[in-house]
Write a protein that holds these residues in place. Sequence first.
Motif, mmCIF file in Angstrom:
data_model
loop_
_atom_site.group_PDB
_atom_site.id
_atom_site.type_symbol
_atom_site.label_atom_id
_atom_site.label_comp_id
_atom_site.label_asym_id
_atom_site.label_seq_id
_atom_site.Cartn_x
_atom_site.Cartn_y
_atom_site.Cartn_z
ATOM 1 N N ALA A 180 0.833 -1.207 0.000
ATOM 2 C CA ALA A 180 0.000 0.000 0.000
ATOM 3 C C ALA A 180 0.864 1.252 0.000
ATOM 4 O O ALA A 180 0.572 2.228 -0.710
ATOM 5 N N TYR A 181 1.931 1.249 0.787
ATOM 6 C CA TYR A 181 2.789 2.431 0.904
ATOM 7 C C TYR A 181 3.434 2.763 -0.443
ATOM 8 O O TYR A 181 3.409 3.922 -0.885
ATOM 9 N N ARG A 182 4.024 1.771 -1.098
ATOM 10 C CA ARG A 182 4.670 2.035 -2.388
ATOM 11 C C ARG A 182 3.644 2.473 -3.427
ATOM 12 O O ARG A 182 3.891 3.393 -4.220
ATOM 13 N N ALA A 183 2.480 1.814 -3.450
ATOM 14 C CA ALA A 183 1.441 2.164 -4.420
ATOM 15 C C ALA A 183 0.989 3.613 -4.245
ATOM 16 O O ALA A 183 0.825 4.349 -5.229
ATOM 17 N N LEU A 184 0.797 4.025 -2.998
ATOM 18 C CA LEU A 184 0.290 5.374 -2.716
ATOM 19 C C LEU A 184 1.343 6.461 -2.894
ATOM 20 O O LEU A 184 1.091 7.488 -3.524
#
Length: 330
Positions: free
Chosen positions: A146-150
């Motif tokens: 989620a962190y990398r995607a966001l």
Amino acid sequence: MKAVVHHQPEGFDGLKVMDMKESNPGPGEVKVALKTSGLNHRDIWTLFRKRDSTDPVILGSDGAGVVEAVGEGVDRVHVGDKVVINPSLGWPTKTEAPPSGFEILGAPTHGTFAEKILIPSDNVEPKPTHLSWTEAGVLPLAALTAYRALFTRGKVQSGEHVLVPGIGSGVATFVLLMAKAAGARVTVTSRSAAKRERALELGADTAIDSSIEWKQQLNGDQADLIIDSVGPATFDQCLKQLRPGGRLVNFGETSGKTVEIPLRPFFFGQLNFLGTTMGSSEEFREMLQFVNDHQIRPVMDHTYPLSEAVEAFQRMEEGKQFGKIGLENE
């Protein structure tokens, strides 16, 4: 030691709890006595993935526990440290794409669904102090994804409108929590009224029925950023809801492997389609800092003892969960 393994045959019939040999850490390794671990959709896909070896492999990518022993040359981690497992193997720094040789913990390497694990010392980080063992154990893979995607790929900014199709999975719930912490406005979709209501309780600004025309429900309110893992089942709706110049980040294929892209809306709308998966060790540390700074807690669905792992897999396969499913060592 007891462990959840996949052996033969392919699929759920090869999933079992059995005793596996316990080893000592080699140079650069640590042994972690695991308190908890967490399921991901990857664990189900692994049941149907062809492997070179027919030996049983311990499943699982998420975990947290206490360092029990350290190997030669290890000085960044000490016996007794409370740690979380970074499941990203061989991706040390933030890059546009994973380097050659990158793997995810838990097939083909032995994973976290066990009482103990041997892992490179660079793949453990301090456990966030505000998290329980159960919360820490389900954090790593989904929160990193989620962190990398966001942030790395989606470059979310405060005040932007973020759309999250198919709320309920571990990654999607982390996207919701992190986007809100970053100051974004968040819309989620689901066919389930119960999941839409739960998302609103967690801070979503809007929750719409994914089986009904989205544009009508959102009154033309388009998204700056869409974080998608559903794929073809909702892709056309996503495309209509993305503003000109907007970004769509995809990390999964829940409803199928192929989508058709109408080229004119794509190039005329100056749209940006971005792929992502997992993240680097650098991003894992950034994610932990973000989780600490904003006191983010994983959304827990249900926790099972390790001996009932098959039931946990079945719950995820049926899509009943909202948030993370955990396994606890007895």
